[in-house]
Motif scaffolding. Structure first.
Motif, PDB file in Angstrom:
ATOM      1  N   UNK A   1       0.813  -1.260   0.019  1.00  0.00           N
ATOM      2  CA  UNK A   1      -0.096   0.041  -0.011  1.00  0.00           C
ATOM      3  C   UNK A   1       0.847   1.369  -0.005  1.00  0.00           C
ATOM      4  N   UNK A   2       1.026   1.784  -1.251  1.00  0.00           N
ATOM      5  CA  UNK A   2       1.520   3.365  -1.334  1.00  0.00           C
ATOM      6  C   UNK A   2       0.450   4.077  -2.023  1.00  0.00           C
ATOM      7  N   UNK A   3       0.074   5.246  -1.167  1.00  0.00           N
ATOM      8  CA  UNK A   3      -1.104   6.045  -1.809  1.00  0.00           C
ATOM      9  C   UNK A   3      -0.587   7.616  -1.894  1.00  0.00           C
ATOM     10  N   UNK A   4      -1.394   8.221  -2.720  1.00  0.00           N
ATOM     11  CA  UNK A   4      -1.232   9.685  -2.813  1.00  0.00           C
ATOM     12  C   UNK A   4      -2.849   9.981  -2.938  1.00  0.00           C
ATOM     13  N   UNK A   5      -3.399  10.675  -1.894  1.00  0.00           N
ATOM     14  CA  UNK A   5      -4.791  11.177  -1.742  1.00  0.00           C
ATOM     15  C   UNK A   5      -4.891  12.493  -1.869  1.00  0.00           C
ATOM     16  N   UNK A   6      -5.831  13.100  -3.133  1.00  0.00           N
ATOM     17  CA  UNK A   6      -5.938  14.663  -3.295  1.00  0.00           C
ATOM     18  C   UNK A   6      -7.045  15.002  -2.440  1.00  0.00           C
ATOM     19  N   UNK A   7      -6.839  15.883  -1.564  1.00  0.00           N
ATOM     20  CA  UNK A   7      -7.594  16.561  -0.656  1.00  0.00           C
ATOM     21  C   UNK A   7      -8.471  17.700  -0.666  1.00  0.00           C
ATOM     22  N   UNK A   8      -7.848  18.343  -1.989  1.00  0.00           N
ATOM     23  CA  UNK A   8      -8.386  19.550  -2.401  1.00  0.00           C
ATOM     24  C   UNK A   8      -9.177  19.264  -3.613  1.00  0.00           C
ATOM     25  N   UNK A   9     -10.306  19.918  -3.891  1.00  0.00           N
ATOM     26  CA  UNK A   9     -11.006  19.823  -5.133  1.00  0.00           C
ATOM     27  C   UNK A   9     -10.543  20.694  -6.074  1.00  0.00           C
ATOM     28  N   UNK A  10      -9.823  20.491  -7.414  1.00  0.00           N
ATOM     29  CA  UNK A  10      -9.292  21.074  -8.171  1.00  0.00           C
ATOM     30  C   UNK A  10     -10.347  22.337  -8.748  1.00  0.00           C
ATOM     31  N   UNK A  11     -11.542  21.860  -8.846  1.00  0.00           N
ATOM     32  CA  UNK A  11     -12.684  22.815  -9.304  1.00  0.00           C
ATOM     33  C   UNK A  11     -12.889  24.082  -8.411  1.00  0.00           C
ATOM     34  N   UNK A  12     -12.478  23.878  -6.850  1.00  0.00           N
ATOM     35  CA  UNK A  12     -12.618  25.009  -5.940  1.00  0.00           C
ATOM     36  C   UNK A  12     -11.422  25.794  -5.896  1.00  0.00           C
ATOM     37  N   UNK A  13     -10.362  25.179  -6.283  1.00  0.00           N
ATOM     38  CA  UNK A  13      -9.118  25.525  -6.115  1.00  0.00           C
ATOM     39  C   UNK A  13      -8.066  25.391  -7.255  1.00  0.00           C
ATOM     40  N   UNK A  14      -8.029  26.349  -8.390  1.00  0.00           N
ATOM     41  CA  UNK A  14      -7.427  25.927  -9.397  1.00  0.00           C
ATOM     42  C   UNK A  14      -5.796  25.985  -9.273  1.00  0.00           C
ATOM     43  N   UNK A  15      -5.311  26.633  -8.233  1.00  0.00           N
ATOM     44  CA  UNK A  15      -3.944  26.901  -8.210  1.00  0.00           C
ATOM     45  C   UNK A  15      -3.385  25.575  -7.486  1.00  0.00           C
ATOM     46  N   UNK A  16      -2.685  24.775  -8.391  1.00  0.00           N
ATOM     47  CA  UNK A  16      -2.189  23.599  -8.037  1.00  0.00           C
ATOM     48  C   UNK A  16      -0.954  23.435  -6.757  1.00  0.00           C
ATOM     49  N   UNK A  17      -0.608  24.705  -6.732  1.00  0.00           N
ATOM     50  CA  UNK A  17       0.504  24.638  -5.513  1.00  0.00           C
ATOM     51  C   UNK A  17      -0.332  24.825  -4.270  1.00  0.00           C
ATOM     52  N   UNK A  18      -1.650  25.082  -4.263  1.00  0.00           N
ATOM     53  CA  UNK A  18      -2.431  25.091  -2.930  1.00  0.00           C
ATOM     54  C   UNK A  18      -3.021  23.948  -2.519  1.00  0.00           C
ATOM     55  N   UNK A  19      -2.937  22.982  -3.397  1.00  0.00           N
ATOM     56  CA  UNK A  19      -3.686  21.511  -3.341  1.00  0.00           C
ATOM     57  C   UNK A  19      -2.982  20.861  -1.938  1.00  0.00           C
ATOM     58  N   UNK A  20      -4.115  20.346  -1.213  1.00  0.00           N
ATOM     59  CA  UNK A  20      -3.652  19.359   0.056  1.00  0.00           C
ATOM     60  C   UNK A  20      -3.453  18.057  -0.676  1.00  0.00           C
ATOM     61  N   UNK A  21      -2.359  17.383  -0.369  1.00  0.00           N
ATOM     62  CA  UNK A  21      -2.491  15.672  -0.740  1.00  0.00           C
ATOM     63  C   UNK A  21      -1.762  15.008   0.361  1.00  0.00           C
ATOM     64  N   UNK A  22      -2.267  13.839   0.545  1.00  0.00           N
ATOM     65  CA  UNK A  22      -1.691  12.978   1.787  1.00  0.00           C
ATOM     66  C   UNK A  22      -1.159  11.910   0.987  1.00  0.00           C
ATOM     67  N   UNK A  23       0.011  11.600   1.396  1.00  0.00           N
ATOM     68  CA  UNK A  23       1.071  10.572   1.023  1.00  0.00           C
ATOM     69  C   UNK A  23       1.107   9.611   2.213  1.00  0.00           C
ATOM     70  N   UNK A  24       0.861   8.180   1.865  1.00  0.00           N
ATOM     71  CA  UNK A  24       0.798   7.156   2.855  1.00  0.00           C
ATOM     72  C   UNK A  24       1.443   6.005   2.481  1.00  0.00           C
ATOM     73  N   UNK A  25       2.521   5.532   3.275  1.00  0.00           N
ATOM     74  CA  UNK A  25       3.003   4.106   2.865  1.00  0.00           C
ATOM     75  C   UNK A  25       2.858   3.093   3.971  1.00  0.00           C
ATOM     76  N   UNK A  26       2.005   1.880   3.909  1.00  0.00           N
ATOM     77  CA  UNK A  26       2.118   0.862   4.600  1.00  0.00           C
ATOM     78  C   UNK A  26       3.563   0.362   5.087  1.00  0.00           C
ATOM     79  N   UNK A  27       3.572   0.071   6.475  1.00  0.00           N
ATOM     80  CA  UNK A  27       4.949  -0.063   7.034  1.00  0.00           C
ATOM     81  C   UNK A  27       4.729  -1.703   7.277  1.00  0.00           C
ATOM     82  N   UNK A  28       6.060  -2.464   7.328  1.00  0.00           N
ATOM     83  CA  UNK A  28       6.092  -3.699   7.754  1.00  0.00           C
ATOM     84  C   UNK A  28       5.959  -3.854   9.469  1.00  0.00           C
TER      85      UNK A  28
END
Length: 163
Positions: free
Chosen positions: A136-163
């Motif tokens: 499990x390695x994920x990137x979840x986009x937390x910001x809706x690009x339709x409400x915030x067009x500026x990519x530099x302001x998008x909130x993203x979560x990155x997660x790696x499952x650990x052993x």
């Protein structure tokens, strides 16, 4: 400096599409997002957040990678032919929410690897001849690009499952 945390997470159901994609043609991967949301709505499902990119197999950023584009849901639901359902596994995850949107992700992954090694944490991976296979390695986009067009302001979560 990016902040990292280790979080215990429950299993997380999703619906989505599995594909192979290259960063040079990522628009083909992204094209699945509106299709998934539309099929989910047509099936009466309710999304539990923004799209999640699950990386299953990677060699280098330039090589094709196996990825599932998905949307989290409260419970497994079938949304039609051509769509998959599954769940991210429960467990301990290394997590970060970097600033800078998608353009910051390349540097973030390198920082995560280094930080994990310093902490004695191992991602749940298997190295094979065709690349690294992630449980499990994920990137979840937390910001809706339709409400915030500026990519530099998008909130993203990155997660790696650990052993």
């Amino acid at each position: 400096m990016t902040e990292f945390t280790v979080e215990e997470r429950a299993e997380r159901p999703w619906v989505g599409v599995s594909t192979t994609g290259e960063l040079a043609h990522w628009d083909r991967v992204n094209a699945h997002v509106p299709r998934i949301y539309a099929a989910l709505a047509a099936a009466g499902g309710i999304p539990e957040g923004g799209p999640v990119y699950q990386y299953h197999r990677m060699r280098t950023a330039a090589d094709p990678m196996d990825v599932t584009v998905s949307v989290p849901v409260a419970a497994r639901i079938e949304i039609g032919e051509g769509f998959k359902t599954g769940a991210l596994p429960a467990g301990r995850y290394l997590v970060t929410r970097p600033e800078g949107g998608p353009d910051a992700l390349k540097g973030v992954h390198g920082e995560m690897w280094r930080w994990a090694a310093l902490q004695g944490l191992e991602p749940a991976i298997e190295e094979r001849a065709d690349g690294i296979h992630w449980r499990a390695r994920t990137e979840q986009f937390l910001t809706d690009p339709q409400t915030e067009p500026d990519r530099t302001k998008w909130a993203i979560e990155v997660a790696y499952l650990l052993k």
